[in-house]
Design an enzyme around this catalytic site. Structure first.
Site, short mmCIF file in Angstrom:
data_model
loop_
_atom_site.label_atom_id
_atom_site.label_comp_id
_atom_site.label_asym_id
_atom_site.label_seq_id
_atom_site.Cartn_x
_atom_site.Cartn_y
_atom_site.Cartn_z
N ASP A 1 5.45 -3.14 -2.94
CA ASP A 1 5.18 -2.71 -4.32
C ASP A 1 5.51 -3.88 -5.25
OD1 ASP A 1 4.71 -1.30 -6.63
OD2 ASP A 1 6.58 -0.16 -6.57
N PRO A 2 4.61 -4.86 -5.36
CA PRO A 2 4.91 -6.10 -6.09
C PRO A 2 5.29 -5.87 -7.54
CG PRO A 2 2.92 -6.34 -4.78
CD PRO A 2 3.26 -4.89 -4.76
#
Length: 460
Positions: free
Chosen positions: A169-170
């Site tokens: 989940d950048p």
């Protein structure tokens, strides 16, 4: 770890200075309250302490409390927060608990392998994780701390969990990024990760009274600009670690002008999330992809508008490396010296602070810490540099602020004035660097002090 902070100040700031006062006001926000009076203790991971008896736990205010060296909290207690309580783009748990559940080194490496096989972790990131684990372990063991293995396991579990979280989940940085302190405290995480790598017995601060002077000016609403050399990804943590006992407000509230590599490298991002940043695209990497040049320049102008707005509020302390990147050793002599300052970057930053409204002061700051986490010997285009990590002494020093109007009063033209001002800053940084080098690497300690640089260890 804040990495290759190569800045594109020269291209962007002139556009900002053309903004009228009215436009600048529209961009600004109401002044915020500085130096809060409430105190909230920070919960830390396991960390080695800078002295034999106690270490400092950072507070939201400019006060400190003493605590045992291990304010014992398991990684699971400190790292895992329910995702449903997370702000947007800031989920804080990894559903698989691959690394948080690890009880030993073998389980960590097995977890890395498992996630690669599952397709949830890129092989190159996994290789970087393993490399950092082994290098970090060797460095902390060098310190001789009797709890070295426990410290390594605790801090590496936290790091690998944060890296894995960002892969799945950048996190996306805004041009003006404020350190994320809740629900997971990335600042404390970064401090505790780097702390065991610093040999505090052989580390020094130059001219501590000037740092105290800077804090007083911040209280009065003034802005402070630190024109500094830049050595490693760990520079922000080194600065904060050497100041946090005496000046936790400065340690926690410094804003760093940071290049794009520190907000894109998976192994660097968790540390960057814990710092206040003005995010710009690197001058040294501006032309890597011609198709992106215009986008990068536009983004830099936006970022520096954010900085102008920040400075307009006053009480800001901003760090910038006008060399455009990290120092590197001379190819022939192998000696480390501060990289030359870019005259345009120095002058444009100076003009930006002068046009901000509140009084502004420019101080030359010096950092010596390259042995802890040296950069590659030459600038690399690709993300994912090899991390060499060591246990070593470090130092920072600041010299009196340099007034542009005073030092350039006899200059015959503007170009000469820019040159004289840049040289004065760089010469001061170099002079301080030589004192720190003599103290730390030459093993002269306090005897390396000069009439210009008085060394101390404020954590004692």
């Amino acid at each position: 770890m804040t990495g290759s902070s190569a800045y594109c100040v020269a291209q962007a700031i002139p556009s900002l200075l053309r903004l009228s006062n009215k436009t600048m006001f529209l961009f600004s926000t109401p002044p915020t309250t500085f130096f809060p009076t409430t105190t909230t203790p920070r919960v830390s991971l396991l960390s080695s302490n800078p002295s034999s008896s106690s270490s400092s736990i950072s507070l939201r205010s400019s006060s400190t409390v003493s605590s045992p060296s291990c304010y014992s909290v398991t990684p699971k207690d400190n790292c895992l927060i329910s995702a449903k309580h997370s702000p947007p783009n800031m989920s804080t748990s990894v559903s698989s608990r691959t690394f948080l559940n690890a009880q030993n080194e073998q389980e960590i490496f097995a977890g890395i392998k498992k996630e690669v096989e599952a397709g949830s972790l890129p092989a190159n990131v996994a290789a970087g994780m393993e490399e950092v684990y082994n290098n970090y372990k060797n460095a902390v063991i060098q310190s001789g701390d009797p709890k070295a293995n426990e410290i390594v396991l605790s801090n590496m579990i936290a790091l690998l969990d944060r890296v894995f979280l960002d892969v799945t989940d950048p996190f996306v940085f805004q041009p003006h990024h404020k350190a994320k302190r809740e629900p997971f405290d990335y600042y404390v995480f970064g401090q505790n990760y780097i702390r065991p790598l610093v040999d505090f017995k052989n580390s020094y601060v130059g001219n501590m009274p000037l740092f105290i002077e800077m804090e007083e000016k911040l209280k009065q609403g003034h802005n402070i600009i630190l024109m500094s050399n830049h050595q490693t990804e760990a520079d922000p943590a080194i600065i904060a670690l050497l100041l946090e006992t005496r000046l936790p407000y400065i340690a926690e509230n410094l804003t760093y002008v940071a290049g794009d590599r520190v907000i894109t490298d998976p192994l660097c991002k968790p540390f960057s999330i814990g710092r206040n940043l003005i995010c710009v695209y690197s001058k040294k990497h501006m032309l890597d992809d011609p198709a992106l040049v215009e986008m990068k320049r536009t983004a830099n102008i936006r970022a520096l508008k954010e900085m102008a707005m920040l400075l307009r509020n006053g009480s800001q302390i901003v760090w910038i490396a006008p060399s455009g990147g990290r120092d590197r050793p001379d190819a022939q002599t192998r000696d480390w010296v501060p990289a030359a300052f870019d005259m345009s970057s120095v002058d444009n930053m100076r003009r930006l602070v002068e046009h901000s409204g509140p009084p502004g002061h420019v101080y030359p700051l010096t950092i010596l810490c390259h042995d802890i986490m040296p950069p590659p010997l030459k600038v690399e285009k690709e993300i994912g540099e090899k991390r060499i990590i060591s246990f070593h002494g470090a130092g920072i020093s600041v010299a009196p602020g340099i007034s542009f109007s005073e030092i350039t009063a006899t200059c015959e033209n503007p170009e000469k004035a820019k040159e004289v001002f840049t040289k004065a800053l760089y010469d001061s940084v170099t002079e301080q660097y030589n004192v720190l080098k003599s103290a730390v690497q030459g093993k002269k300690g306090f005897e390396a002090s000069t009439p210009v640089v008085s060394l101390s260890q404020p954590w004692k």
